[in-house]
Motif scaffolding. Structure first.
Motif, short mmCIF file in Angstrom:
data_model
loop_
_atom_site.label_atom_id
_atom_site.label_comp_id
_atom_site.label_asym_id
_atom_site.label_seq_id
_atom_site.Cartn_x
_atom_site.Cartn_y
_atom_site.Cartn_z
N GLY A 152 0.79 -1.22 0.00
CA GLY A 152 0.00 0.00 0.00
C GLY A 152 0.83 1.27 0.00
N GLN A 153 2.14 1.15 0.21
CA GLN A 153 3.00 2.31 0.31
C GLN A 153 3.48 2.83 -1.05
OE1 GLN A 153 3.74 3.93 3.23
NE2 GLN A 153 2.28 2.51 4.21
N ILE A 154 3.55 1.94 -2.03
CA ILE A 154 4.08 2.31 -3.35
C ILE A 154 3.08 1.93 -4.43
CG2 ILE A 154 5.96 2.01 -5.00
CD1 ILE A 154 7.76 1.16 -2.69
N ASP A 155 2.71 2.89 -5.24
CA ASP A 155 1.88 2.62 -6.41
C ASP A 155 2.84 2.33 -7.56
OD1 ASP A 155 0.14 2.50 -8.50
OD2 ASP A 155 -0.76 4.45 -8.20
N LEU A 156 3.34 1.10 -7.60
CA LEU A 156 4.44 0.78 -8.49
C LEU A 156 4.10 1.02 -9.96
CD1 LEU A 156 7.33 -0.25 -8.35
CD2 LEU A 156 6.46 -2.58 -8.65
N LYS A 157 2.88 0.70 -10.35
CA LYS A 157 2.50 0.84 -11.75
C LYS A 157 2.62 2.27 -12.24
CE LYS A 157 -1.06 -0.58 -15.04
NZ LYS A 157 -2.33 -1.33 -15.23
N HIS A 158 2.29 3.24 -11.37
CA HIS A 158 2.30 4.64 -11.79
C HIS A 158 3.56 5.38 -11.33
CE1 HIS A 158 -2.07 3.61 -11.85
NE2 HIS A 158 -1.99 4.28 -12.98
N GLN A 159 4.21 4.91 -10.27
CA GLN A 159 5.37 5.61 -9.74
C GLN A 159 6.69 5.08 -10.29
OE1 GLN A 159 4.18 5.27 -5.41
NE2 GLN A 159 4.75 7.44 -5.42
N ALA A 160 6.67 3.90 -10.89
CA ALA A 160 7.91 3.30 -11.38
C ALA A 160 8.72 4.23 -12.29
CB ALA A 160 7.62 1.98 -12.09
N PRO A 161 8.11 4.88 -13.30
CA PRO A 161 8.90 5.75 -14.18
C PRO A 161 9.65 6.85 -13.43
CG PRO A 161 6.77 5.29 -15.17
CD PRO A 161 6.71 4.77 -13.76
N GLN A 162 8.99 7.48 -12.46
CA GLN A 162 9.66 8.55 -11.72
C GLN A 162 10.74 7.99 -10.81
OE1 GLN A 162 7.07 11.27 -9.65
NE2 GLN A 162 8.73 12.17 -8.47
N LEU A 163 10.46 6.86 -10.17
CA LEU A 163 11.45 6.25 -9.29
C LEU A 163 12.71 5.89 -10.06
CD1 LEU A 163 9.11 3.92 -7.19
CD2 LEU A 163 10.38 5.90 -6.33
N VAL A 164 12.54 5.33 -11.24
CA VAL A 164 13.69 4.94 -12.06
C VAL A 164 14.41 6.18 -12.59
CG1 VAL A 164 14.41 3.74 -14.16
CG2 VAL A 164 12.69 2.71 -12.67
N ALA A 165 13.64 7.17 -13.02
CA ALA A 165 14.24 8.40 -13.57
C ALA A 165 15.13 9.08 -12.54
CB ALA A 165 13.14 9.34 -14.04
N GLN A 166 14.75 9.00 -11.28
CA GLN A 166 15.54 9.63 -10.22
C GLN A 166 16.94 9.04 -10.14
OE1 GLN A 166 11.77 10.68 -7.25
NE2 GLN A 166 13.16 9.02 -6.75
N PHE A 167 17.05 7.75 -10.40
CA PHE A 167 18.38 7.12 -10.38
C PHE A 167 19.22 7.59 -11.56
CE2 PHE A 167 21.44 3.93 -11.61
CZ PHE A 167 22.05 3.57 -10.42
N PHE A 168 18.61 7.62 -12.74
CA PHE A 168 19.37 7.91 -13.95
C PHE A 168 19.66 9.40 -14.13
CE2 PHE A 168 17.90 3.67 -14.92
CZ PHE A 168 18.96 3.12 -15.63
#
Length: 206
Positions: free
Chosen positions: A183-199
């Motif tokens: 319930g803490q992470i909406d992976l389907k919608h937040q994944a792009p931003q989470l990954v972009a932060q690394f790159f």
């Protein structure tokens, strides 16, 4: 007839793996028995032993159902000489995380590996095999960073192997937290931003 028999054997094997995933997830690997896996799969215990030597062998086969397709996806992706290797890898990571959010079966299996297994005793050998498989996967990440560095897209001070380790740990952390607290992470919608932060911090502008 032989072809049909081979297909039936594969269907039985798949049914056993599916049942094992359900039982391991519900009870933990240590508390699960082959009898209940066979019962859930609708086969005899002998059928289980026909396909798998023991519970450890069954557990390793379950791991391979995720590892082998993952390797195939990366190897296929690397066949493309992408003009922007960093963007290529970023999109690959996005797709892997989003696909996980839509795949309950894969979530169950990963949860078993992370949370439902004690890697001691006879399971210690499994951890060593998983480590070797992880290293192979991570080395494929090296190739993206090496290509990006050759094109001048990554700071030459960065070591591709260290970048791969960092990315692997970052993705693993996201997946573990998602599975532990869905319930803490909406992976389907937040994944792009989470990954972009690394790159974001890797792009090199000389």
């Amino acid at each position: 007839m032989a072809r049909r028999t081979k297909q039936e054997a594969q269907e039985t094997r798949d049914a056993i793996l599916d049942a094992a995933a359900q039982v391991f997830y519900a009870k933990g690997v240590a508390n699960s028995g082959l009898e209940e896996i066979a019962e859930l799969a609708g086969v005899t215990r002998g059928a289980v032993y026909w396909h798998f030597k023991n519970k450890v062998d069954l557990f390793e086969a379950l791991h391979d159902t995720l590892h082998e397709p993952f390797m195939e996806v990366i190897l296929h992706d690397l066949e493309n000489d992408h003009p922007q290797p960093l963007k290529q890898l970023e999109e690959l990571c996005d797709n892997v995380l989003v696909e996980l959010a839509d795949n309950a079966k894969k979530q169950r299996i990963l949860s078993i590996f992370f949370f439902k297994c004690d890697y001691s005793g006879e399971m210690a050998q499994v951890l060593k095999k998983q480590e070797a498989q992880q290293v192979k996967s991570r080395m494929l990440f090296d190739r993206y960073f090496e290509r990006a560095q050759a094109k001048g897209h990554v700071n030459p001070m960065f070591d591709p192997q260290s970048l791969s380790i960092g990315l692997w740990c970052y993705l693993t952390g996201i997946v573990q937290e998602y599975l532990r607290y869905p319930g803490q992470i909406d992976l389907k919608h937040q994944a792009p931003q989470l990954v972009a932060q690394f790159f974001h911090g890797l792009n090199h502008h000389p």
